[in-house]
Every structure is written in structure tokens, then in C-alpha cells.
Design a protein around this motif. Structure first.
Motif, short mmCIF file in Angstrom:
data_model
loop_
_atom_site.label_atom_id
_atom_site.label_comp_id
_atom_site.label_asym_id
_atom_site.label_seq_id
_atom_site.Cartn_x
_atom_site.Cartn_y
_atom_site.Cartn_z
N MET A 1 -15.59 29.43 -55.17
CA MET A 1 -16.44 29.96 -54.14
C MET A 1 -16.34 29.12 -52.86
SD MET A 1 -20.50 30.86 -54.13
CE MET A 1 -20.43 31.94 -55.51
N GLU A 2 -16.13 27.82 -53.00
CA GLU A 2 -16.02 26.96 -51.82
C GLU A 2 -14.81 27.33 -50.98
OE1 GLU A 2 -16.30 22.65 -51.83
OE2 GLU A 2 -17.79 22.85 -53.44
N HIS A 3 -13.68 27.57 -51.65
CA HIS A 3 -12.47 27.94 -50.92
C HIS A 3 -12.69 29.26 -50.16
CE1 HIS A 3 -8.30 28.53 -49.86
NE2 HIS A 3 -8.33 29.72 -50.42
N THR A 4 -13.32 30.21 -50.81
CA THR A 4 -13.61 31.49 -50.16
C THR A 4 -14.53 31.29 -48.97
OG1 THR A 4 -13.32 32.65 -52.25
CG2 THR A 4 -14.49 33.83 -50.52
N ASP B 1 -14.82 28.64 -47.17
CA ASP B 1 -14.03 28.01 -46.10
C ASP B 1 -13.16 29.03 -45.39
OD1 ASP B 1 -15.11 25.52 -46.68
OD2 ASP B 1 -13.39 24.87 -47.89
N ARG B 2 -12.56 29.93 -46.14
CA ARG B 2 -11.70 30.98 -45.55
C ARG B 2 -12.52 31.89 -44.65
NH1 ARG B 2 -7.54 33.73 -43.60
NH2 ARG B 2 -7.17 35.77 -44.48
N VAL B 3 -13.67 32.34 -45.13
CA VAL B 3 -14.52 33.23 -44.34
C VAL B 3 -15.04 32.51 -43.09
CG1 VAL B 3 -16.67 34.57 -44.33
CG2 VAL B 3 -15.14 34.66 -46.31
N ALA B 4 -15.44 31.27 -43.24
CA ALA B 4 -15.91 30.50 -42.08
C ALA B 4 -14.81 30.38 -41.03
CB ALA B 4 -16.40 29.13 -42.52
N GLY B 5 -13.58 30.14 -41.50
CA GLY B 5 -12.45 30.06 -40.57
C GLY B 5 -12.19 31.38 -39.86
N LEU B 6 -12.27 32.49 -40.59
CA LEU B 6 -12.08 33.81 -39.98
C LEU B 6 -13.16 34.09 -38.94
CD1 LEU B 6 -11.04 36.07 -42.99
CD2 LEU B 6 -9.62 35.37 -41.04
#
Length: 97
Positions: free
Chosen positions: A1-4, A6-11
Motif C-alpha cells: 500500500m505504501e508503494h501505491t 507514493d505512486r498516487v502522490a507522485g501523479l
């Protein structure tokens, strides 16, 4: 969930500027040349090039050269889906005109 997360925050960070958001709104309609994007967004070529470089570096868009003209399109499927939602909700002409 952390990786996801991070990905969403980056987007979301990538979409957080008006210029990039407007550029992607126009690209969700399909491939566009730099000149067409400048006209559509109301930016001068150097400023547009800077925003396009950021979007390319982050893998959201890709470029294709045809002679001296460079065309851009959305290549990241997550970005495409987010922008399709934003476009249909906020950008698309709701009057049918």
C-alpha cells in the motif's frame, strides 16, 4: 500500500500545476504538436517545452518527431485514466453544442 500511495502522490504532484493539467487535458483528446499545445494552453514555446520536459521525464507522455514537428501523446495509462475522468467531469462541453 505504501508503494501505491507514493505512486498516487507522485501523479497528483505531477498534475498539480495549471500548465501541466491544461496540457494533459488537451492531450487526452489525442496527439498534439507543440505548436497546437502552445495555442491551446496559451503558453509561449519555451514555457511549454519546460512543462513537456517534466511530463516526459516522469513518463506521463512521449514524443514523436515528424520532420521538424514534434508531437506529444499520453503514454502512462494511469495518467490517461485520471485525465479522462477529469476531462469528462470538468472540461467536456456539457451543453452538447
Amino acid at each position: 500500500m505504501e508503494h501505491t500511495a507514493d505512486r498516487v502522490a507522485g501523479l497528483l504532484k505531477l498534475l498539480s500545476t495549471r500548465q501541466r493539467l491544461m496540457t494533459l487535458c488537451h492531450l487526452v483528446e489525442g496527439e498534439k504538436s507543440v505548436g497546437a499545445l502552445c495555442d491551446a494552453v496559451g503558453m509561449k514555446p519555451p514555457a511549454m517545452s519546460q512543462q513537456l520536459a517534466i511530463l516526459r521525464r516522469e513518463g506521463a507522455i512521449a514524443a514523436r518527431r515528424d520532420g521538424q514537428t514534434i508531437y506529444y501523446s499520453i503514454v502512462d495509462e494511469d495518467v490517461r485514466q485520471i485525465m479522462a475522468f477529469l476531462y469528462s467531469t470538468f472540461c467536456q462541453d456539457k451543453t452538447g453544442a
